[in-house]
Write an enzyme that holds these catalytic residues in place. Structure first.
Site, PDB file in Angstrom:
ATOM      1  N   SER A 173       4.499  -1.619   3.918  1.00 30.52           N
ATOM      2  CA  SER A 173       4.504  -2.831   4.420  1.00 30.52           C
ATOM      3  C   SER A 173       4.581  -3.925   3.460  1.00 30.52           C
ATOM      4  O   SER A 173       3.903  -3.693   2.328  1.00 30.52           O
ATOM      5  CB  SER A 173       3.417  -3.087   5.316  1.00 30.52           C
TER       6      SER A 173
ATOM      7  N   GLN B  52       0.833  -1.073  -0.049  1.00 29.49           N
ATOM      8  CA  GLN B  52       0.092  -0.035  -0.109  1.00 29.49           C
ATOM      9  C   GLN B  52       1.078   1.218   0.107  1.00 29.49           C
ATOM     10  O   GLN B  52       1.457   1.667   0.891  1.00 29.49           O
ATOM     11  CB  GLN B  52      -0.936  -0.057   1.114  1.00 29.49           C
TER      12      GLN B  52
ATOM     13  N   GLU C 228      -2.338  10.445  18.164  1.00 33.61           N
ATOM     14  CA  GLU C 228      -2.791  11.550  18.543  1.00 33.61           C
ATOM     15  C   GLU C 228      -3.851  12.133  17.361  1.00 33.61           C
ATOM     16  O   GLU C 228      -4.689  12.840  17.867  1.00 33.61           O
ATOM     17  CB  GLU C 228      -1.321  12.651  18.359  1.00 33.61           C
TER      18      GLU C 228
ATOM     19  N   GLU D 239      -8.965  -0.966   7.389  1.00 31.51           N
ATOM     20  CA  GLU D 239      -7.762  -0.844   8.259  1.00 31.51           C
ATOM     21  C   GLU D 239      -8.160  -0.990   9.652  1.00 31.51           C
ATOM     22  O   GLU D 239      -7.088  -1.513  10.245  1.00 31.51           O
ATOM     23  CB  GLU D 239      -6.920   0.214   7.639  1.00 31.51           C
TER      24      GLU D 239
END
Length: 403
Positions: A176, A140, A385, A259
């Site tokens: 990845s 991806q 965050e 995801e």
């Protein structure tokens, strides 16, 4: 390895029943796993590099595909047998219950596969069957060196070549399984820089296309799990677009719910496997009262997170769009990954740091690599965050942060 052929034949004959009755599918998949004569080889396999691990897991997927078990929950015209995301959740649950590791290719398939089928069914029909059987896997390509999680600021550009296709130029990073990927799902800018998220498009690019350069990134563990990918005048046919040109943001939003949802649910089932192994170690080698208490707290947190993620899985199975709520899933499963591996380090500190009592170098290397990789769990795929900001803004309606 050899698969139990008779069981596989029965599974194929009972396809309709498994599709309509998840409980039947689950029960018979559990029985199949229990009777598997190569389960111990699968369960105990350890590797000191990603390349060998992916090759081994591709063999596992080929056997699961032959028997049919990993095809439920995927559409028939994409290599599956039908069913919903609930079938895939049951599949991951049963692997965890049998203490069997999830084949590595599933981590990218669960993210990329659904979006490809939704927005480019012709590409899904051509390539996803090979993905399911472990014959290929994809990377991806979203993040870039200077944009990170700010996908609307991407600079990798796909320009119209005037002949119905595109010419791709730019760089991606942190991909990845990129070093060994067969293809890449690439998010690129087709509009002006000012168009932000409205000027993005998604493409499927073969790794061996002229102009594509893949450079593995060695992690702190030494494993080459990630890659940076360069595109230099890479020509892309129009039919390789995933979704509409200029509609890449819709593909991203659809992909993100998987995801956070299906990927996250699989992570949590794997977390239960890791906790099961750690519990056995604590029983044999002992653990301090503080670490036993931490174990109990983490176990409760994982089960609670799994219950929360199950709601997301059911929504996906019902074809409901999952919005900002998926940020809750991301926060919970990322923290669980990190907490479990921190506890493994503390409980087995002598083994992890010095190798004392190690049964094999590969097993130790695998445990260390997992710990290193989970350092990024609360960063990759959208930092903690950012997820908290999404929850604050879109779910809780809190006042905007002053800048």
């Amino acid at each position: 390895m050899s698969a139990p052929v008779d069981s596989a034949a029965v599974a194929c004959l009972r396809r309709d029943e498994y599709v309509s009755q998840v409980a039947t599918y689950r029960h018979e998949f559990r029985t199949w796993l229990r009777e598997l004569d190569w389960a111990d080889e699968w369960r105990t396999a350890a590797f000191d590099n990603v390349e060998d691990e992916l090759v081994f897991h591709s063999t596992i997927l080929a056997r699961l595909y032959e028997a049919g078990w990993n095809r439920y929950g995927w559409p028939e015209d994409a290599g599956g047998f039908g069913g919903t995301e609930v079938h895939r959740a049951a599949y991951f649950e049963e692997l965890a219950a049998a203490m069997l590791p999830v084949p590595e290719q599933h981590w990218t398939l669960e993210v990329i596969g659904p979006a490809t089928y939704r927005y480019a069914p012709h590409l899904a029909a051509e390539y996803l069957p090979n993905y399911l059987r472990g014959a290929e896997w994809w990377g991806q390509c979203f993040s870039e060196p200077e944009s990170g999680s700010d996908l609307a600021g991407l600079r990798c550009r796909a320009a119209d070549d005037g002949d119905g296709g595109f010419v791709l130029n730019g760089q991606k990073i942190w991909t990845s399984q990129g070093p060994t990927a067969t293809r890449f799902m690439v998010l690129a800018r087709t509009g002006t820089p000012e168009s932000r998220h409205r000027g993005l498009s998604t493409f499927l690019v073969d790794a061996d296309t002229p102009g594509v350069t893949v450079r593995p990134i060695a992690l702190a563990s030494g494993r080459r799990e990630l890659a940076e990918v360069f595109f230099d005048d890479v020509r892309i046919p129009r039919e390789r677009a995933i979704g509409d040109v200029g509609g890449g943001w819709a593909v991203v939003m659809y992909l993100m719910q998987y995801e956070r949802g299906m990927y996250g649910y699989a992570v949590l089932t794997t977390a239960l496997t890791e906790l099961g192994r750690l519990r056995a170690e604590m029983v044999v080698h002992g653990a301090s009262p503080a670490n036993r208490e931490r174990f109990a707290q983490i176990y409760v947190a994982v089960v609670a997170a799994q219950a929360r993620a199950a709601k997301t899985v059911r929504a996906l199975a019902a074809n409901q769009m999952v919005g900002p709520e998926s940020s809750i899933d991301k926060l919970l499963f990322a923290k669980a990954e990190k907490d479990i591996n921190d506890l493994v380090l503390d409980v087995r500190r002598g083994w992890m740091l010095t190798g004392v009592g190690a049964d094999g170098d590969k097993e130790l290397d695998t445990a260390r690599a997992k710990w290193w990789y989970t350092r990024a769990a609360t960063i990759m795929g959208g930092s903690a965050e950012v997820q908290r900001s999404i929850i604050a803004d879109h779910l809780l309606g809190l006042p905007k942060e002053k800048r």
